[in-house]
Scaffold this motif. Sequence first.
Motif, PDB file in Angstrom:
ATOM      1  N   ARG A  67     -16.378   1.572 -11.218  1.00 35.11           N
ATOM      2  CA  ARG A  67     -17.271   1.610 -10.057  1.00 35.11           C
ATOM      3  C   ARG A  67     -17.251   0.298  -9.274  1.00 35.11           C
ATOM      4  O   ARG A  67     -17.132   0.295  -8.048  1.00 35.11           O
ATOM      5  N   ILE A  68     -17.328  -0.841  -9.975  1.00 31.61           N
ATOM      6  CA  ILE A  68     -17.356  -2.105  -9.235  1.00 31.61           C
ATOM      7  C   ILE A  68     -15.981  -2.449  -8.652  1.00 31.61           C
ATOM      8  O   ILE A  68     -15.897  -3.118  -7.624  1.00 31.61           O
ATOM      9  N   PHE A  69     -14.917  -1.958  -9.282  1.00 25.08           N
ATOM     10  CA  PHE A  69     -13.592  -2.182  -8.693  1.00 25.08           C
ATOM     11  C   PHE A  69     -13.398  -1.322  -7.439  1.00 25.08           C
ATOM     12  O   PHE A  69     -12.716  -1.741  -6.503  1.00 25.08           O
ATOM     13  N   ASN A  70     -13.987  -0.141  -7.430  1.00 22.97           N
ATOM     14  CA  ASN A  70     -13.951   0.644  -6.192  1.00 22.97           C
ATOM     15  C   ASN A  70     -14.731  -0.075  -5.092  1.00 22.97           C
ATOM     16  O   ASN A  70     -14.312  -0.108  -3.930  1.00 22.97           O
ATOM     17  N   LEU A 128     -15.090  -3.306  -4.916  1.00 20.95           N
ATOM     18  CA  LEU A 128     -14.229  -4.426  -4.541  1.00 20.95           C
ATOM     19  C   LEU A 128     -13.238  -4.008  -3.464  1.00 20.95           C
ATOM     20  O   LEU A 128     -13.075  -4.697  -2.445  1.00 20.95           O
ATOM     21  N   MET A 129     -12.579  -2.892  -3.671  1.00 20.76           N
ATOM     22  CA  MET A 129     -11.551  -2.454  -2.726  1.00 20.76           C
ATOM     23  C   MET A 129     -12.144  -1.983  -1.405  1.00 20.76           C
ATOM     24  O   MET A 129     -11.636  -2.321  -0.335  1.00 20.76           O
ATOM     25  N   THR A 130     -13.219  -1.207  -1.465  1.00 15.15           N
ATOM     26  CA  THR A 130     -13.714  -0.558  -0.252  1.00 15.15           C
ATOM     27  C   THR A 130     -14.718  -1.393   0.523  1.00 15.15           C
ATOM     28  O   THR A 130     -14.702  -1.401   1.762  1.00 15.15           O
ATOM     29  N   GLU A 131     -15.592  -2.109  -0.177  1.00 13.89           N
ATOM     30  CA  GLU A 131     -16.656  -2.844   0.507  1.00 13.89           C
ATOM     31  C   GLU A 131     -16.361  -4.336   0.633  1.00 13.89           C
ATOM     32  O   GLU A 131     -16.579  -4.929   1.694  1.00 13.89           O
ATOM     33  N   VAL A 132     -15.879  -4.950  -0.439  1.00  9.74           N
ATOM     34  CA  VAL A 132     -15.586  -6.380  -0.369  1.00  9.74           C
ATOM     35  C   VAL A 132     -14.351  -6.637   0.485  1.00  9.74           C
ATOM     36  O   VAL A 132     -14.355  -7.501   1.370  1.00  9.74           O
ATOM     37  N   LEU A 133     -13.283  -5.880   0.234  1.00 12.04           N
ATOM     38  CA  LEU A 133     -12.023  -6.090   0.944  1.00 12.04           C
ATOM     39  C   LEU A 133     -11.834  -5.153   2.128  1.00 12.04           C
ATOM     40  O   LEU A 133     -10.934  -5.364   2.937  1.00 12.04           O
ATOM     41  N   GLY A 134     -12.655  -4.121   2.232  1.00  9.35           N
ATOM     42  CA  GLY A 134     -12.629  -3.272   3.415  1.00  9.35           C
ATOM     43  C   GLY A 134     -11.479  -2.307   3.500  1.00  9.35           C
ATOM     44  O   GLY A 134     -11.067  -1.912   4.595  1.00  9.35           O
ATOM     45  N   TYR A 135     -10.937  -1.867   2.349  1.00  7.76           N
ATOM     46  CA  TYR A 135      -9.875  -0.862   2.349  1.00  7.76           C
ATOM     47  C   TYR A 135     -10.500   0.513   2.127  1.00  7.76           C
ATOM     48  O   TYR A 135     -10.950   0.816   1.016  1.00  7.76           O
ATOM     49  N   PRO A 136     -10.533   1.385   3.111  1.00  8.08           N
ATOM     50  CA  PRO A 136     -11.161   2.699   2.928  1.00  8.08           C
ATOM     51  C   PRO A 136     -10.462   3.547   1.865  1.00  8.08           C
ATOM     52  O   PRO A 136     -11.100   4.328   1.169  1.00  8.08           O
ATOM     53  N   THR A 137      -9.145   3.404   1.774  1.00  9.34           N
ATOM     54  CA  THR A 137      -8.376   4.118   0.760  1.00  9.34           C
ATOM     55  C   THR A 137      -7.368   3.158   0.147  1.00  9.34           C
ATOM     56  O   THR A 137      -6.978   2.165   0.769  1.00  9.34           O
ATOM     57  N   TYR A 138      -6.922   3.491  -1.064  1.00  7.00           N
ATOM     58  CA  TYR A 138      -5.994   2.593  -1.744  1.00  7.00           C
ATOM     59  C   TYR A 138      -5.280   3.351  -2.871  1.00  7.00           C
ATOM     60  O   TYR A 138      -5.670   4.457  -3.248  1.00  7.00           O
ATOM     61  N   ALA A 139      -4.223   2.728  -3.397  1.00  2.72           N
ATOM     62  CA  ALA A 139      -3.474   3.251  -4.530  1.00  2.72           C
ATOM     63  C   ALA A 139      -3.808   2.433  -5.779  1.00  2.72           C
ATOM     64  O   ALA A 139      -4.275   1.288  -5.683  1.00  2.72           O
ATOM     65  N   VAL A 140      -3.538   3.010  -6.946  1.00  4.66           N
ATOM     66  CA  VAL A 140      -3.902   2.407  -8.229  1.00  4.66           C
ATOM     67  C   VAL A 140      -2.695   2.377  -9.152  1.00  4.66           C
ATOM     68  O   VAL A 140      -1.917   3.334  -9.208  1.00  4.66           O
ATOM     69  N   HIS A 141      -2.544   1.266  -9.887  1.00  3.80           N
ATOM     70  CA  HIS A 141      -1.655   1.238 -11.049  1.00  3.80           C
ATOM     71  C   HIS A 141      -2.512   0.890 -12.251  1.00  3.80           C
ATOM     72  O   HIS A 141      -3.191  -0.142 -12.266  1.00  3.80           O
ATOM     73  N   GLY A 142      -2.480   1.752 -13.291  1.00  3.50           N
ATOM     74  CA  GLY A 142      -3.329   1.550 -14.445  1.00  3.50           C
ATOM     75  C   GLY A 142      -2.560   1.437 -15.741  1.00  3.50           C
ATOM     76  O   GLY A 142      -1.560   2.130 -15.953  1.00  3.50           O
TER      77      GLY A 142
END
Length: 418
Positions: free
Chosen positions: A189-192, A194-208
């Motif tokens: 949840r907090i990494f989402n 990070l990507m969407t609110e802190v860095l402002g990326y509405p969508t992104y890809a993941v490597h896990g």
Amino acid sequence: MALAADNSSFNLQPFKIDLTGGIPRSNALANNTRLPETALYPDVGQNKGIEVDFLRELRNDWVESFDWETQQTELNQFASTLSFLSFIVLDMPQIRFDQYTAVIEGQTVHFVHEKSEEPDASPLILLHGWPGSFQEFAPVIKPLAQTGWGTSNNNFGKNVSYHVVVPSLPGFVFSSAPPVNWTITDTARIFNTLMTEVLGYPTYAVHGTDWVVGYLLYSSFNTTVRAAHFVFIPFTPPTAQGIAANNITLSAVQNVTEHRDVAWLGPGFSYFTEATTKPNDIGLALYDSPVGQLAWIAGKLKLWSDPRAGTAPSVLNSTAILTSVSLYYLTDSFLSSTWIYAQNPNVFNPVYSKAQTDAPMFFSLFEYTIALWPQEYVAQVGNLVSYNVHDFGGHFAGLDNPPALIEDIREMGLYFEA
């Protein structure tokens, strides 16, 4: 350039690694640590734990030749020489940094943010596991941020590049230790955020990787995660009997992985049990012992990697191992990293179920990794587009076989749609 509407609320700060002050003490402790002159039982091999000769060699390298200053400088310079990777932080001068901390839900999150020069590059988050850190991706961050040719199994391709984000898991190295009831669902949840609110990326890809935070992002945040690549999934690996019962024929590479799977889920699972049930015992026992942490971590790095580790294309040599352990010891995070096991004791689901998302999913199998999921099983848990098998590499793909990992993640970029 992606920016949050008001990232000042997350106390976004540039970050620079500076752990030099701990080196004299760690060197003194390591140098004064006694080890047996010879192995007590020299013929048992590494399956009973790290071999004393290997540990002594690493300890001696650590004290006599390992240069932390050089490694620290390299970790601080992922992008500092490339002007196009500047990241402008609101209310701050236009200074080029590539590492930051942000406070999300009271947790300090450390992360690397390496931006591509391509304006239409896809945002990508790389997620490490244990015993790893952001350093696990050092060989692949810059290549993924640069423009490269992605080619799919269908033999078409295009130029692919990424804005690369690599956070440290809560309780690992420079990210703060979470509350006792914190789970990997909270981390997702907090990494989402990070990507969407802190860095402002509405969508992104993941490597896990392991600890499967990436899969939780893929399955839980289906409007923001629009492509995912995995080397590990949160489902109980099938047994050889189960594979045979499903009329699945394994390749030669997969047969090697299956034998590794049996060893890991058998006697090799003791570390998991210890950390899950008694994290303080091992965490405190080794808290102020650099050689103790070296034995615990380096043993896993060696055992879970390709036996050819350190030979091309692997970069998992003694320097990489010592850098990894130094990050744990010098940040006092060995104990808090161990608690991730106690906080998430039931990470493997025995029932395979498909993630509620239409985003494409990719999977890579490296021959000497520690768990086997045949393609037929992986296809049950997501929208599998590609299942790649590599005959070199192990559990730590970013260090074990960087070129293959880069190629597979670039393939994902062909299918990413913002």
